[in-house]
Design an enzyme around this catalytic site. Structure first.
Site, PDB file in Angstrom:
ATOM      1  N   ARG A   8       0.823  -1.203   0.000  1.00 35.47           N
ATOM      2  CA  ARG A   8       0.000   0.000   0.000  1.00 35.47           C
ATOM      3  C   ARG A   8       0.856   1.252   0.000  1.00 35.47           C
ATOM      4  O   ARG A   8       1.980   1.249   0.483  1.00 35.47           O
ATOM      5  CB  ARG A   8      -0.879   0.038   1.265  1.00 35.47           C
ATOM      6  CG  ARG A   8      -1.973  -0.988   1.327  1.00 35.47           C
ATOM      7  CD  ARG A   8      -3.119  -0.692   0.377  1.00 35.47           C
ATOM      8  NE  ARG A   8      -3.496   0.706   0.363  1.00 35.47           N
ATOM      9  CZ  ARG A   8      -4.444   1.247   1.108  1.00 35.47           C
ATOM     10  NH1 ARG A   8      -5.141   0.520   1.950  1.00 35.47           N
ATOM     11  NH2 ARG A   8      -4.722   2.520   1.014  1.00 35.47           N
ATOM     12  N   ARG A 116      -2.007   5.625   7.825  1.00 34.76           N
ATOM     13  CA  ARG A 116      -1.941   4.257   8.326  1.00 34.76           C
ATOM     14  C   ARG A 116      -0.707   4.070   9.210  1.00 34.76           C
ATOM     15  O   ARG A 116       0.218   3.381   8.838  1.00 34.76           O
ATOM     16  CB  ARG A 116      -1.926   3.262   7.174  1.00 34.76           C
ATOM     17  CG  ARG A 116      -3.211   3.135   6.385  1.00 34.76           C
ATOM     18  CD  ARG A 116      -4.384   2.600   7.197  1.00 34.76           C
ATOM     19  NE  ARG A 116      -4.115   1.338   7.844  1.00 34.76           N
ATOM     20  CZ  ARG A 116      -4.418   0.155   7.337  1.00 34.76           C
ATOM     21  NH1 ARG A 116      -4.978   0.056   6.164  1.00 34.76           N
ATOM     22  NH2 ARG A 116      -4.147  -0.949   8.014  1.00 34.76           N
TER      23      ARG A 116
END
Length: 121
Positions: A8, A116
């Protein structure tokens, strides 16, 4: 033995211009490749999303300029959620690797650097 993994990443742009979208996407891809020792031949596909406030260019066009023209690329719209990160481009990269999930380094740059913090950097 290599297995399929997903990596990601995300970045933001300050201005919705083709130049800045290309610069930031290329910087993001460069960091993802460098931090994870990725070779283009390891890639299976790459999915990009962009928030509703990005109109000037496709993130996949920047990826083609980066040299990923023979990798399947897809662009999609990010969900328009109240309080979401504005002018954000996210990437989900599918690749083959010998690394475990814990050894992959997800990359979040610019205004996306806090999205994140639970993932290994």
């Amino acid at each position: 033995m290599p297995t399929v993994r997903a990596l990601r990443g995300a970045t933001t742009v300050d201005e919705d211009t083709e130049e800045q979208i290309f610069d930031r996407v290329i910087a993001l891809l460069t960091a993802m490749f460098d931090r994870n020792g990725i070779d283009k031949r390891d890639l299976i596909s790459v999915i990009f999303t962009a928030t509703d406030d990005i109109h000037a260019a496709f993130p996949a066009a920047a990826a083609r300029k980066f040299g990923l023209g023979d990798v399947p690329l897809l662009c999609a719209r990010e969900l328009d959620i109240d309080g979401g990160t504005p002018r954000c481009i996210r990437v989900l990269m599918h690749l083959t690797t010998d690394r475990s999930r814990d050894e992959l380094h997800h990359v979040y740059l610019e205004g996306a650097s806090n999205l994140r913090d639970d993932l290994p950097a």
